[in-house]
Scaffold this active site. Sequence first.
Site, PDB file in Angstrom:
ATOM      1  N   PHE A   1       7.076  -8.039  -8.722  1.00 37.91           N
ATOM      2  CA  PHE A   1       8.542  -7.938  -8.782  1.00 37.91           C
ATOM      3  C   PHE A   1       9.226  -8.517  -7.545  1.00 37.91           C
ATOM      4  CE2 PHE A   1       7.798  -4.133  -6.159  1.00 37.91           C
ATOM      5  CZ  PHE A   1       8.856  -4.193  -5.263  1.00 37.91           C
TER       6      PHE A   1
ATOM      7  N   GLU B   1       7.733  -7.134 -15.336  1.00 40.93           N
ATOM      8  CA  GLU B   1       8.678  -6.590 -16.322  1.00 40.93           C
ATOM      9  C   GLU B   1       9.880  -5.947 -15.648  1.00 40.93           C
ATOM     10  OE1 GLU B   1       5.810  -5.533 -15.352  1.00 40.93           O
ATOM     11  OE2 GLU B   1       5.359  -3.445 -15.859  1.00 40.93           O
TER      12      GLU B   1
ATOM     13  N   SER C   1      -0.202  -5.747  -6.433  1.00 43.34           N
ATOM     14  CA  SER C   1      -0.807  -4.715  -5.575  1.00 43.34           C
ATOM     15  C   SER C   1      -2.330  -4.813  -5.605  1.00 43.34           C
ATOM     16  CB  SER C   1      -0.353  -3.342  -6.062  1.00 43.34           C
ATOM     17  OG  SER C   1      -0.777  -3.164  -7.396  1.00 43.34           O
TER      18      SER C   1
ATOM     19  N   CYS D   1       5.264  -9.026   0.928  1.00 39.13           N
ATOM     20  CA  CYS D   1       3.830  -8.886   1.242  1.00 39.13           C
ATOM     21  C   CYS D   1       3.552  -9.377   2.662  1.00 39.13           C
ATOM     22  CB  CYS D   1       2.997  -9.662   0.257  1.00 39.13           C
ATOM     23  SG  CYS D   1       3.289 -11.418   0.365  1.00 39.13           S
TER      24      CYS D   1
HETATM   25  P1  NAD Z   1       1.963  -4.576  -9.346  1.00 38.35           P
HETATM   26  O1  NAD Z   1       0.523  -4.712  -9.011  1.00 38.35           O
HETATM   27  O2  NAD Z   1       2.457  -3.259  -9.808  1.00 38.35           O
HETATM   28  O3  NAD Z   1       2.339  -5.595 -10.542  1.00 38.35           O
HETATM   29  C1  NAD Z   1       1.992  -6.964 -10.463  1.00 38.35           C
HETATM   30  C2  NAD Z   1       1.813  -7.496 -11.872  1.00 38.35           C
HETATM   31  O4  NAD Z   1       0.736  -6.811 -12.506  1.00 38.35           O
HETATM   32  C3  NAD Z   1       3.031  -7.297 -12.755  1.00 38.35           C
HETATM   33  O5  NAD Z   1       3.210  -8.454 -13.533  1.00 38.35           O
HETATM   34  C4  NAD Z   1       2.676  -6.098 -13.610  1.00 38.35           C
HETATM   35  O6  NAD Z   1       3.258  -6.131 -14.887  1.00 38.35           O
HETATM   36  C5  NAD Z   1       1.163  -6.173 -13.704  1.00 38.35           C
HETATM   37  N1  NAD Z   1       0.525  -4.850 -13.744  1.00 38.35           N
HETATM   38  C6  NAD Z   1       0.976  -3.696 -13.174  1.00 38.35           C
HETATM   39  N2  NAD Z   1       0.101  -2.704 -13.395  1.00 38.35           N
HETATM   40  C7  NAD Z   1      -0.919  -3.226 -14.101  1.00 38.35           C
HETATM   41  C8  NAD Z   1      -2.139  -2.681 -14.623  1.00 38.35           C
HETATM   42  N3  NAD Z   1      -2.438  -1.404 -14.461  1.00 38.35           N
HETATM   43  N4  NAD Z   1      -2.964  -3.514 -15.268  1.00 38.35           N
HETATM   44  C9  NAD Z   1      -2.656  -4.803 -15.445  1.00 38.35           C
HETATM   45  N5  NAD Z   1      -1.517  -5.369 -14.980  1.00 38.35           N
HETATM   46  C10 NAD Z   1      -0.665  -4.595 -14.323  1.00 38.35           C
HETATM   47  O7  NAD Z   1       2.777  -5.130  -8.101  1.00 38.35           O
HETATM   48  P2  NAD Z   1       4.350  -5.072  -7.861  1.00 38.35           P
HETATM   49  O8  NAD Z   1       4.754  -3.671  -7.596  1.00 38.35           O
HETATM   50  O9  NAD Z   1       5.058  -5.825  -8.927  1.00 38.35           O
HETATM   51  O10 NAD Z   1       4.467  -5.955  -6.529  1.00 38.35           O
HETATM   52  C11 NAD Z   1       4.301  -5.434  -5.243  1.00 38.35           C
HETATM   53  C12 NAD Z   1       2.901  -5.668  -4.741  1.00 38.35           C
HETATM   54  O11 NAD Z   1       2.581  -7.038  -4.751  1.00 38.35           O
HETATM   55  C13 NAD Z   1       2.720  -5.211  -3.290  1.00 38.35           C
HETATM   56  O12 NAD Z   1       1.483  -4.566  -3.178  1.00 38.35           O
HETATM   57  C14 NAD Z   1       2.718  -6.517  -2.514  1.00 38.35           C
HETATM   58  O13 NAD Z   1       2.038  -6.492  -1.288  1.00 38.35           O
HETATM   59  C15 NAD Z   1       2.043  -7.410  -3.482  1.00 38.35           C
HETATM   60  N6  NAD Z   1       2.333  -8.805  -3.178  1.00 38.35           N
HETATM   61  C16 NAD Z   1       1.358  -9.552  -2.617  1.00 38.35           C
HETATM   62  C17 NAD Z   1       1.605 -10.864  -2.281  1.00 38.35           C
HETATM   63  C18 NAD Z   1       0.542 -11.723  -1.660  1.00 38.35           C
HETATM   64  O14 NAD Z   1       0.756 -12.910  -1.588  1.00 38.35           O
HETATM   65  N7  NAD Z   1      -0.576 -11.187  -1.218  1.00 38.35           N
HETATM   66  C19 NAD Z   1       2.870 -11.421  -2.520  1.00 38.35           C
HETATM   67  C20 NAD Z   1       3.843 -10.630  -3.104  1.00 38.35           C
HETATM   68  C21 NAD Z   1       3.563  -9.321  -3.431  1.00 38.35           C
END
Ligand code: NAD
Length: 489
Positions: free
Chosen positions: A143, A170, A220, A275
Amino acid sequence: MSTLTPAKLTTANVTPVTNPATDEKLYEVTHALPPEVDAAVARAKIAFKKWSGETALKRSRVMFRFLELLNRHREELAAVITREHGKTLDDARGEVQRGIEVVEFACGMPHLLKGEFSENVGTGVDGYSFRQPLGICAGITPFNFPAMIPLWMFPLSVACGNCFILKPSEVDPGASDLIHRLFMEAGAPENVLQVVNGGKEAVDAILANPDIAAVSFVGSTPVAQYVHQTASQNGKRVQALGGAKNHMVIMPDAPMDQVVEALMGAAYGSAGERCMAISVAVPVGDETADRLIAALQERVAKIKIGPGTEAGVEMGPLVSRKHRDKVCAYIEAGEREGAKLVVDGRKAPAASEKGYFLGGCLFDNVTPQMKIYQEEIFGPVLSVARAKDYAHACKLVDDHPFGNGVAIFTRDGGIARDFAQRIQTGMVGINVPIPVPMAYHSFGGWKRSLFGDVHMHGMEGIRFNTRLKAVTARWPETMQAEFTMPVSK
Ligand code: NAD
C-alpha cells in the site's frame, strides 16, 4: 516456515477504499476470484505470442509514449495517491517522479537487451548470447507506494517482452488503475498489462498458476517469505522484498543540525510508512545522544500534521484506523518495556480528529531486546538506541534481523568507507538518510528484507525478467564425428 495458508474463497469479496484523512469511503474494490486470475493469465498467454515477437525498438516506443502520458498526468496521479494513501501531495509527487525514472530507464531497452558476440571461439566457430523474455510475469505490491512500486516492476518486464499481471494493494488500488489506463492509451496491445484486484486469494491464484513464470513481490516480511516459498515450490522465479528496520549511525563528529534535518524527513516523512524510513537512530556516545535528543525533541513535537492536500503539512495520516491502532499498540509496548517516551504523538491535537492521524513519537533508551526495536512499526515512531562506540553501533546494525537500508552521518572519510564495506545491509547511505538507488541501479535489501537473490530495477531488473541463451554456430563444408570434449582449436 511461514504460518500463512492459502485461503478458501468461493464468493467475490468486496472491500472499501477510504480517504485516511477524512475516514470517508471513496469506493469499493471487488476482489478477483481464482478463475478470474486464471482467465487473465490465459489472455496474457495469447498476447505474449505477438508482444514477445515485436522488436525491442517497437516496445520501447510504447514506453516513450507512456512516459509522455505519465508526465502529463503527474498531478492527477499524485492526487489519487494522496486521496487513498494519505501522504502529502509533495511526497506523492516525489513518488511519481521516482516511478517515472524507471520508465525512462525502460525506454532504453533496445540497448539494454544487446547481447554479446565472440568471433572465432574455435576455428570457423562463433559464439553469442542474448536474453529472451520469460513469458507471463506477475507483480504483487504494497500500500505504501501505490504508484512507484508497480512502476518498479511492470515497465521493465513488458519492455523485455513479457506480459504482466499486476496485483496492487487492495487498500489503495486507484493509482494502478490510472497507470493501466495510461499504458493502454500509450498504445500497448490488449492484455500485455492487466490489473487484477484483490488480496490473499488473488495472490494465491497467482502463485498457483503454472503459466506464470516469475513473481515480483514487495510487502511485509511474513508475506514476502510466504510468497517466496510458495512461488519457488511451484517452480517460479521469485524476488520478494520484505520489511525493514533501518538504522542511522550518528558519529560524534557529525554536524548535528544536518543530522536532525535528515532524521526529521527520514523518520517522519510519509508518517514513517516507508520501507526506507529511518526507525532507529544510533548516536555514538552519550554526549552525542544527549545532544540529539535535545535537538529532536522540540522539532518532533512541532511537526505539522494534517490532510496531505493542505499546504505546509509535513505529515499526513496513517493509511487506516487498523494500522494506527497497531502503531499505538507498539507505543504502549515501548513504554511497558521501559523505553523513555520523550515525545508522545498520541497527544498531538490532530490525533483526535476524524482521520487516522498520529503525531510524531520519539523514544530514548531503546535496547535490542525490546519489541519496538525488534519489529517493524511502520509509523511515525523513532527509537534512539545508544551505542558506546563505533564497533557497538555496527554490531547493533548487523545483529538486527532486517537489512534493507542503513545510513551513517560523519565527517570522517575513513570511518564512512569502513562502514560501507563492512556493514551487512543491502543499501547504504553516507550522509544520505534514505539511500534509495536510482532507477538505473538496483533496489534491494539483505537478510529478512529480501527473499530471493535478485534486486529490483536497474540491470538486476533486466536479468530477473529475462533468461540467457547462448548459441555456438559454425557453417561447415564438411563435418566429422568428435568423441572428445570440444575445445577451441
Ligand atoms: P502486506 O504484506 O500486508 O501486503 C503486500 C501485498 O501482499 C498486498 O498486495 C496484499 O494484498 C498481499 N497480501 C497481504 N497479506 C497476504 C497474505 N496473507 N497472503 C498473500 N498475499 C497477501 O504489506 P503492506 O502492509 O501493503 O505494505 C507494507 C509493508 O511493505 C512493510 O512491511 C514495508 O516495509 C514493506 N515494503 C517493503 C519495501 C521494500 O522494498 N523492501 C518497499 C515498500 C514496502
